[in-house]
Design a protein around this motif. Structure first.
Motif, short mmCIF file in Angstrom:
data_model
loop_
_atom_site.label_atom_id
_atom_site.label_comp_id
_atom_site.label_asym_id
_atom_site.label_seq_id
_atom_site.Cartn_x
_atom_site.Cartn_y
_atom_site.Cartn_z
N GLY A 51 65.87 -49.83 -4.13
CA GLY A 51 66.54 -48.70 -4.57
C GLY A 51 67.31 -48.94 -6.01
N GLN A 52 67.14 -50.50 -6.32
CA GLN A 52 67.76 -50.60 -7.82
C GLN A 52 67.04 -49.64 -8.96
N ARG A 53 67.93 -49.56 -9.83
CA ARG A 53 67.62 -48.57 -10.93
C ARG A 53 67.71 -49.60 -12.10
N THR A 54 66.73 -50.25 -12.68
CA THR A 54 66.64 -51.31 -13.47
C THR A 54 65.65 -50.87 -14.63
N GLN A 55 65.86 -51.32 -16.04
CA GLN A 55 64.58 -51.26 -16.83
C GLN A 55 63.76 -52.39 -16.69
N LEU A 56 62.46 -52.31 -16.47
CA LEU A 56 61.52 -53.21 -16.47
C LEU A 56 60.69 -53.31 -17.68
N PRO A 57 60.04 -54.64 -17.93
CA PRO A 57 59.49 -54.94 -19.02
C PRO A 57 58.22 -54.11 -19.51
N ALA A 58 58.16 -54.00 -20.64
CA ALA A 58 56.86 -53.17 -20.97
C ALA A 58 55.59 -53.86 -20.70
N ALA A 59 54.58 -53.21 -20.43
CA ALA A 59 53.07 -53.95 -20.22
C ALA A 59 52.82 -54.71 -21.66
N THR A 60 52.58 -55.96 -21.46
CA THR A 60 52.47 -57.02 -22.79
C THR A 60 50.94 -56.77 -23.21
N ARG A 61 50.95 -57.25 -24.36
CA ARG A 61 49.63 -57.37 -25.26
C ARG A 61 49.25 -58.63 -25.70
N VAL A 62 47.93 -58.73 -26.13
CA VAL A 62 47.27 -59.89 -26.72
C VAL A 62 47.10 -59.86 -28.04
N LEU A 63 47.49 -60.81 -28.77
CA LEU A 63 46.92 -60.75 -30.38
C LEU A 63 46.04 -61.79 -30.77
N LEU A 78 50.17 -63.36 -25.08
CA LEU A 78 49.34 -64.17 -25.33
C LEU A 78 48.83 -64.23 -26.81
N ALA A 79 48.50 -65.16 -27.45
CA ALA A 79 48.06 -65.23 -28.89
C ALA A 79 46.92 -66.31 -28.72
N ILE A 80 45.80 -65.48 -29.47
CA ILE A 80 44.59 -66.10 -29.39
C ILE A 80 44.29 -66.51 -31.04
N CYS A 81 43.84 -67.62 -31.36
CA CYS A 81 43.63 -68.25 -32.79
C CYS A 81 42.37 -68.71 -32.71
N ASP A 82 41.46 -68.10 -33.76
CA ASP A 82 39.96 -68.43 -33.90
C ASP A 82 40.03 -69.35 -35.07
N GLU A 83 38.99 -70.19 -35.00
CA GLU A 83 38.80 -71.19 -36.03
C GLU A 83 40.03 -71.95 -36.31
N PHE A 84 40.90 -72.24 -35.35
CA PHE A 84 42.24 -72.77 -35.52
C PHE A 84 42.16 -74.05 -36.28
N ALA A 87 55.29 -65.29 -31.74
CA ALA A 87 55.50 -64.93 -30.45
C ALA A 87 55.63 -66.42 -29.89
N PRO A 88 56.86 -67.05 -30.07
CA PRO A 88 56.90 -68.58 -29.64
C PRO A 88 56.93 -68.81 -28.42
N GLY A 89 57.10 -67.72 -27.32
CA GLY A 89 57.12 -67.90 -26.00
C GLY A 89 55.75 -67.45 -25.15
N ALA A 90 54.91 -66.91 -26.20
CA ALA A 90 53.48 -66.67 -25.57
C ALA A 90 52.92 -67.68 -25.39
N ARG A 91 51.88 -67.50 -24.52
CA ARG A 91 50.50 -68.27 -24.20
C ARG A 91 49.66 -68.55 -25.42
N GLN A 92 48.98 -69.65 -25.45
CA GLN A 92 48.36 -69.62 -26.76
C GLN A 92 46.84 -69.98 -26.25
N ILE A 93 45.78 -69.42 -26.88
CA ILE A 93 44.33 -69.91 -26.65
C ILE A 93 43.87 -70.35 -27.89
N LEU A 94 43.42 -71.42 -28.35
CA LEU A 94 43.08 -72.07 -29.75
C LEU A 94 41.60 -72.43 -29.60
N LEU A 95 41.03 -71.63 -30.49
CA LEU A 95 39.51 -71.64 -30.46
C LEU A 95 38.97 -72.62 -31.56
N GLY A 96 38.11 -73.57 -31.46
CA GLY A 96 37.73 -74.45 -32.73
C GLY A 96 36.81 -75.24 -32.52
#
Length: 549
Positions: free
Chosen positions: A60-72, A170-176, A191-200
């Motif tokens: 029954g709490q009324r609280t602001q929830l985080p928005a849906a996240t995105r990937v870069l 989440l941040a993905i970096c191609d040819e890192f 986005a320092p707190g985001a997960r990272q996937i580094l492709l290379g």
């Protein structure tokens, strides 16, 4: 595309590590696997958000929830960005709108456009090309090389940093492995707190040295693995681009300078790798013939040269032969053609102060890719070339005749398309024609009664988006580029044109850096790779040619 993950690729998709370093050779599916991992990440985030909503509802709490996240998803080239978008649709499905794909500079410009005007930076539509900076009278604005430092400065502001930190999980970096220090820090800062996937792939690192100072693949890998909880996953050397493995095997043998390897004989005997010699001229005739033959088979074609000068000269030859194509890597020329055509249009509609001469001088400078103002650009500015002045006068007369209070839009479009050829210039025809297609579309705004201001706004917007790599390149079955533009690209048929006296730096055998260039170039083809070579070739290529012949 239909994507079915192998065991090693599934490990990438399933990983929840804060940093995942994914390495693999050309065509091993790094990009598709990263997109599949992005989908899995978003789906997991949505499940977590759904649980939060359920728990909030039960309590029954009324609280602001985080928005849906995105990937870069960040990449170096706009062509690679376009290919990532094309490949992603079938892998990420309905979550595609939540994966943003951009070039490094395109994303930097997005930050500046969104927040810069409030913090002392120029408003949108103020990107200066290096060519524009060289020609006297440059307007205020940020050059290409200033974009990322400016965006990084904005990211130090709490309001800006909080916006992006909350936007991407989440941040993905191609040819890192080819990121320099500025680019690498920029990725960490978004986005320092985001997960990272580094492709290379270290074997595809062809930007070291003077071409792109500050690139150190070994240091970059070490920095990535120094993150707490970082994991490394090496993909199997199986190529989706050439499932037969014929071209990848020959490319790997070339990279290691193993020219006695039977892979070359197999590739040559199956017609997958072929050498065409030319003993006179420039090799253009052979390239044109091979390109036409490939197109008759329905193949897409990528043609490679060693330098930008060679690329523009070959482009002009293809245009003269009637082979329309996309000239890759000449974003400055394309952008400044738009500016020049806008200036011509403004003059046609009665603006005596339209900067026609300077805009054309900037375009010539962009085409020549020179570090100093060219003599032709100087003549345009100081009116010292009588032949050029006569051509200018004829062009000006026709522009005013087609313009005026009630412009003939169709005639104006034709004059603008042919204007560059009329003034007798010798390089850059294809870039001008590509830009003319965009200008023609903008001219339709005049027909809709929106006026020259609307046309100017549209062309300036495309100009800036082109410079920063935000525009999707015009899809074309024939592309021409220099060797260092080849990464991330593929075609059914590739054609490499070598010249007589090419310089590849001070390296000698075993060419540790140059051999990676061989590997990259040879792994772009799905079906056939052709080498068009002179009688004498550089020692970097000579053993490969001998092995194939």
């Amino acid at each position: 595309m239909t994507y079915e993950a192998r065991k090693d690729q599934q490990d990438v998709i399933d990983s929840t590590a804060p940093v995942v370093l994914v390495t693999g050779g050309a065509g091993t599916g790094k990009t598709a696997t990263a997109v599949a991992a992005a989908r899995a990440h978003l789906e997991a985030s949505d499940r977590d958000l759904g649980l939060l909503r359920q728990n909030a509802a039960r309590s029954g709490q009324r609280t602001q929830l985080p928005a849906a996240t995105r990937v870069l998803f960040l990449s170096f080239s706009r062509t690679a960005v376009a290919q990532i978008i094309d490949r992603a649709a079938g892998v990420i499905g309905p979550l595609r709108p939540r994966m943003e794909v951009a070039t490094f500079h395109g994303f930097a410009w997005r930050i500046i456009s969104s927040f810069g005007a409030h913090h002392g930076f120029p408003p949108p539509q103020c990107v200066l090309s290096e060519a524009n900076r060289l020609v006297p009278g440059a307007p205020p604005g940020l050059t290409y090389n200033q974009l990322m430092p400016a965006a990084a400065e904005l990211l130090t502001l709490p309001k800006v940093s909080e916006h992006y930190a909350g936007r991407y999980s989440l941040a993905i970096c191609d040819e890192f492995q080819d990121t320099d220090a500025t680019e690498w820090e920029f990725v960490q800062q978004i986005a320092p707190g985001a997960r990272q996937i580094l492709l290379g792939d270290v074997n595809q690192s062809i930007f070291q040295g003077s071409f792109k100072p500050g690139v150190d693949p070994a240091a970059r890998i070490a920095a990535a693995m120094a993150h707490p909880g970082a994991v490394r996953i090496d993909l199997e050397p199986a190529s989706y681009r050439d499932p037969s493995g014929v071209l990848p095997a020959a490319a790997e043998a070339a990279r290691t300078r193993d020219f006695s390897n039977p892979a070359f004989g197999v590739a040559a005997s199956h017609g997958r790798l072929a050498v065409t010699r030319y003993t006179s001229g420039s090799g253009y005739e052979q390239v044109i013939d091979l390109t036409r033959a490939a197109r008759e088979k329905g193949h897409t074609v990528s043609v490679f040269t060693h330098t930008n000068v060679a690329t523009t000269a070959l482009s002009d030859a293809l245009t003269e032969a009637g082979l329309a194509h996309e000239q890759v890597g000449f974003t400055e020329a394309h952008a400044e053609a738009l500016s020049a055509q806008l200036a011509l249009l403004q003059y046609a509609l009665g603006d005596d102060d339209a900067p026609v001469r300077r805009a054309l001088a900037v375009y010539v400078t962009a085409c020549l890719r020179s570090r100093n103002l060219s003599e032709l650009a100087r003549q345009m500015l100081n009116r010292s070339n009588t032949v050029l002045e006569s051509a200018f006068s004829d062009l000006a007369r026709d522009l005013r005749s087609a313009g005026g209070a009630e412009p003939d839009i169709a005639r104006l479009a034709g004059i603008l398309t042919g204007a560059y050829a009329r003034i007798g210039t010798f390089r850059g025809q294809e870039s001008w024609l590509q830009a003319a297609s965009e200008t023609r579309r903008a001219l339709l705004l005049l027909d809709e009664g929106l006026g020259i201001d609307a046309v100017a706004a549209r062309l300036r917007e495309v100009h800036d988006e082109t410079l920063v790599g935000s525009t999707r390149p015009r899809p074309h079955p024939i592309q021409v580029m220099n060797l260092h533009q080849t990464k991330g690209r593929e075609a059914d048929t590739t054609i490499l044109l070598l010249g007589d006296d090419e310089y590849y730096g001070p390296e000698g055998e075993p060419f540790p850096s140059g051999s990676r260039l061989l590997y990259v170039v040879m792994t772009r083809a799905r079906e056939q790779a052709h080498l068009v070579v002179p009688a004498q070739t550089h020692p970097l290529w000579a053993p490969l040619i001998a092995a194939l012949e």
